[in-house]
Design a protein around this motif. Structure first.
Motif, mmCIF file in Angstrom:
data_model
loop_
_atom_site.group_PDB
_atom_site.id
_atom_site.type_symbol
_atom_site.label_atom_id
_atom_site.label_comp_id
_atom_site.label_asym_id
_atom_site.label_seq_id
_atom_site.Cartn_x
_atom_site.Cartn_y
_atom_site.Cartn_z
ATOM 1 N N SER A 92 -1.368 0.805 -9.126
ATOM 2 C CA SER A 92 -2.392 0.415 -8.168
ATOM 3 C C SER A 92 -1.810 -0.691 -7.297
ATOM 4 N N VAL A 93 -2.389 -0.912 -6.136
ATOM 5 C CA VAL A 93 -1.923 -1.988 -5.261
ATOM 6 C C VAL A 93 -2.080 -3.334 -5.960
ATOM 7 N N SER A 94 -3.165 -3.508 -6.695
ATOM 8 C CA SER A 94 -3.401 -4.786 -7.376
ATOM 9 C C SER A 94 -2.359 -5.017 -8.476
ATOM 10 N N LYS A 95 -1.947 -3.951 -9.167
ATOM 11 C CA LYS A 95 -0.932 -4.105 -10.218
ATOM 12 C C LYS A 95 0.397 -4.513 -9.609
ATOM 13 N N LEU A 96 0.792 -3.847 -8.523
ATOM 14 C CA LEU A 96 2.057 -4.199 -7.883
ATOM 15 C C LEU A 96 2.012 -5.623 -7.340
ATOM 16 N N SER A 97 0.862 -6.032 -6.821
ATOM 17 C CA SER A 97 0.709 -7.404 -6.331
ATOM 18 C C SER A 97 0.857 -8.404 -7.474
ATOM 19 N N ARG A 98 0.275 -8.099 -8.632
ATOM 20 C CA ARG A 98 0.392 -9.007 -9.787
ATOM 21 C C ARG A 98 1.844 -9.102 -10.250
ATOM 22 N N ILE A 99 2.559 -7.976 -10.210
ATOM 23 C CA ILE A 99 3.974 -7.989 -10.586
ATOM 24 C C ILE A 99 4.760 -8.895 -9.646
ATOM 25 N N GLU A 100 4.519 -8.757 -8.345
ATOM 26 C CA GLU A 100 5.266 -9.522 -7.348
ATOM 27 C C GLU A 100 4.884 -10.997 -7.336
ATOM 28 N N ASN A 101 3.756 -11.330 -7.939
ATOM 29 C CA ASN A 101 3.335 -12.731 -8.034
ATOM 30 C C ASN A 101 3.564 -13.307 -9.424
ATOM 31 N N ALA A 102 4.331 -12.559 -10.263
ATOM 32 C CA ALA A 102 4.708 -13.013 -11.608
ATOM 33 C C ALA A 102 3.501 -13.321 -12.481
ATOM 34 N N GLN A 103 2.433 -12.562 -12.292
ATOM 35 C CA GLN A 103 1.212 -12.790 -13.056
ATOM 36 C C GLN A 103 1.163 -11.955 -14.332
ATOM 37 N N VAL A 104 2.127 -11.054 -14.499
ATOM 38 C CA VAL A 104 2.198 -10.225 -15.704
ATOM 39 C C VAL A 104 3.644 -10.183 -16.182
ATOM 40 N N VAL A 105 3.826 -9.882 -17.473
ATOM 41 C CA VAL A 105 5.170 -9.645 -17.985
ATOM 42 C C VAL A 105 5.672 -8.339 -17.387
ATOM 43 N N ILE A 106 6.862 -8.354 -16.837
ATOM 44 C CA ILE A 106 7.379 -7.196 -16.095
ATOM 45 C C ILE A 106 8.224 -6.322 -17.019
ATOM 46 N N ASP A 107 7.772 -5.112 -17.232
ATOM 47 C CA ASP A 107 8.453 -4.168 -18.111
ATOM 48 C C ASP A 107 9.764 -3.686 -17.471
ATOM 49 N N VAL A 108 10.793 -3.535 -18.298
ATOM 50 C CA VAL A 108 12.095 -3.083 -17.796
ATOM 51 C C VAL A 108 11.985 -1.707 -17.146
ATOM 52 N N HIS A 109 11.141 -0.832 -17.706
ATOM 53 C CA HIS A 109 10.978 0.511 -17.139
ATOM 54 C C HIS A 109 10.331 0.447 -15.747
ATOM 55 N N TRP A 110 9.439 -0.502 -15.544
ATOM 56 C CA TRP A 110 8.856 -0.693 -14.216
ATOM 57 C C TRP A 110 9.957 -1.056 -13.226
ATOM 58 N N VAL A 111 10.848 -1.955 -13.664
ATOM 59 C CA VAL A 111 11.925 -2.406 -12.778
ATOM 60 C C VAL A 111 12.827 -1.240 -12.401
ATOM 61 N N GLU A 154 0.826 -1.215 0.000
ATOM 62 C CA GLU A 154 0.000 0.000 0.000
ATOM 63 C C GLU A 154 0.860 1.265 0.000
ATOM 64 N N GLN A 155 2.039 1.200 0.593
ATOM 65 C CA GLN A 155 2.927 2.363 0.619
ATOM 66 C C GLN A 155 3.728 2.494 -0.681
ATOM 67 N N ALA A 156 4.138 1.347 -1.241
ATOM 68 C CA ALA A 156 4.987 1.381 -2.429
ATOM 69 C C ALA A 156 4.213 1.712 -3.696
ATOM 70 N N ALA A 157 3.004 1.189 -3.819
ATOM 71 C CA ALA A 157 2.242 1.350 -5.061
ATOM 72 C C ALA A 157 2.092 2.801 -5.505
ATOM 73 N N PRO A 158 1.640 3.741 -4.650
ATOM 74 C CA PRO A 158 1.500 5.128 -5.109
ATOM 75 C C PRO A 158 2.826 5.783 -5.470
ATOM 76 N N LYS A 159 3.912 5.386 -4.836
ATOM 77 C CA LYS A 159 5.230 5.935 -5.169
ATOM 78 C C LYS A 159 5.642 5.526 -6.592
ATOM 79 N N LEU A 160 5.090 4.413 -7.054
ATOM 80 C CA LEU A 160 5.408 3.896 -8.387
ATOM 81 C C LEU A 160 4.347 4.253 -9.427
ATOM 82 N N ASP A 161 3.310 4.969 -8.982
ATOM 83 C CA ASP A 161 2.151 5.249 -9.837
ATOM 84 C C ASP A 161 1.477 3.961 -10.299
#
Length: 273
Positions: A32-51, A23-30
């Motif tokens: 949503s909490v659900s998007k960051l959760s999907r990234i951390e659970n490898a449910q989406v292809v992770i863009d290099v720019h996100w990393v 909940e704290q990290a998601a807004p700093k990255l622009d």
């Protein structure tokens, strides 16, 4: 797929080490909490720019920065299997990253030990619509997978247990079976292959319900996974308790099996018969 999982696990660890909740990290990255959760659970292809953004927010630099960016780029690369028309979520995507496979099969020779003729006969027997081109591609992909058993650069260790009736089932006809048994005997002599036969005389055993595989990933430090293929589909299992049960079943089947020398002798006798 496995490299995406490794990357996701590392990104989650960095977030936790930075002291940030989802909940704290998601807004700093622009995000949503659900998007960051999907990234951390490898449910989406992770863009290099996100990393890059996540490494900035989590204050990770130096060698860690380059290591994770390289991993992100590797995770985006299409797997070799795509050239054969196979998807990223197929078993092959996981096996390609594995360092060791333990497999038990009931009704057929494991894919990593099949001849092209045997594989083709099996695929034709399954009521799945395939064009001739698709069938050729699937057989070719199966043969390509086997190259790792003799690879010096990217070896795969295989421990296989085959149910004895498989040695007598004429998949591809009598000549096809004889060719397959000769092929089994040849591969059993590779340093990377440990082959056992489970005698029919054993009767009831720990894996009578189905065959299955266990995949281990060595230096990637990804948890072991189990895979079950059945008549109408397949299951990839990664929950710890499920994998433990699979390992226990494999140990029991292995203990009931002939040792490699006895197994090879039986295979040669069956081929000669």
């Amino acid at each position: 797929m496995i490299r995406r999982r490794v990357l996701a696990r590392q990104l989650k660890l960095l977030r936790e080490q930075s002291g940030l909740t989802l909940e704290q990290a998601a807004p700093k990255l622009d995000f949503s909490v659900s998007k960051l959760s999907r990234i951390e659970n490898a449910q989406v292809v992770i863009d290099v720019h996100w990393v890059k953004s996540m490494l900035d927010v989590y204050d990770a630099g130096g060698a860690r920065w380059n290591e994770l960016l390289d991993l992100a780029r590797e995770a985006q690369q299409p797997g070799w299997w795509r050239a054969y028309g196979l998807g990223n979520n197929s078993y092959i995507a996981f096996e390609t990253e594995a360092s060791r496979v333990q497999v038990f099969t009931l009704g057929y020779v494991p894919g990593l030990l099949q001849t092209a003729g045997y594989a083709r006969a099996l695929m034709r027997a399954v009521p799945v619509r395939r064009t001739d081109e698709q069938l050729d591609n699937e057989v070719a992909a199966r043969m390509y997978r086997q190259q790792r058993l003799s690879s010096a650069e990217n070896p795969l260790e295989l421990v296989a247990v085959v149910d004895e009736p498989v040695l007598h089932r004429p998949v591809g006809g009598p000549d096809g079976l004889r060719e397959q048994l000769d092929h089994l005997a040849m591969l059993a002599e590779l340093d990377s292959v440990t082959l056992h036969v489970l005698p029919a005389a054993v009767g009831a055993h720990a894996a009578l319900a189905s065959g299955f595989s266990i995949l281990s990933f060595g230096e990637l430090e990804e948890p072991d996974m189990a895979y079950i293929e059945h008549t109408v589909g397949a299951l990839m299992l990664d929950k710890a308790e499920e994998v433990v049960r699979a390992k226990l079943a494999f140990e029991h089947v292995l203990s009931d099996s002939l040792d490699p020398a006895e197994s090879l002798a039986l295979i040669r006798r069956s081929a000669g018969g």
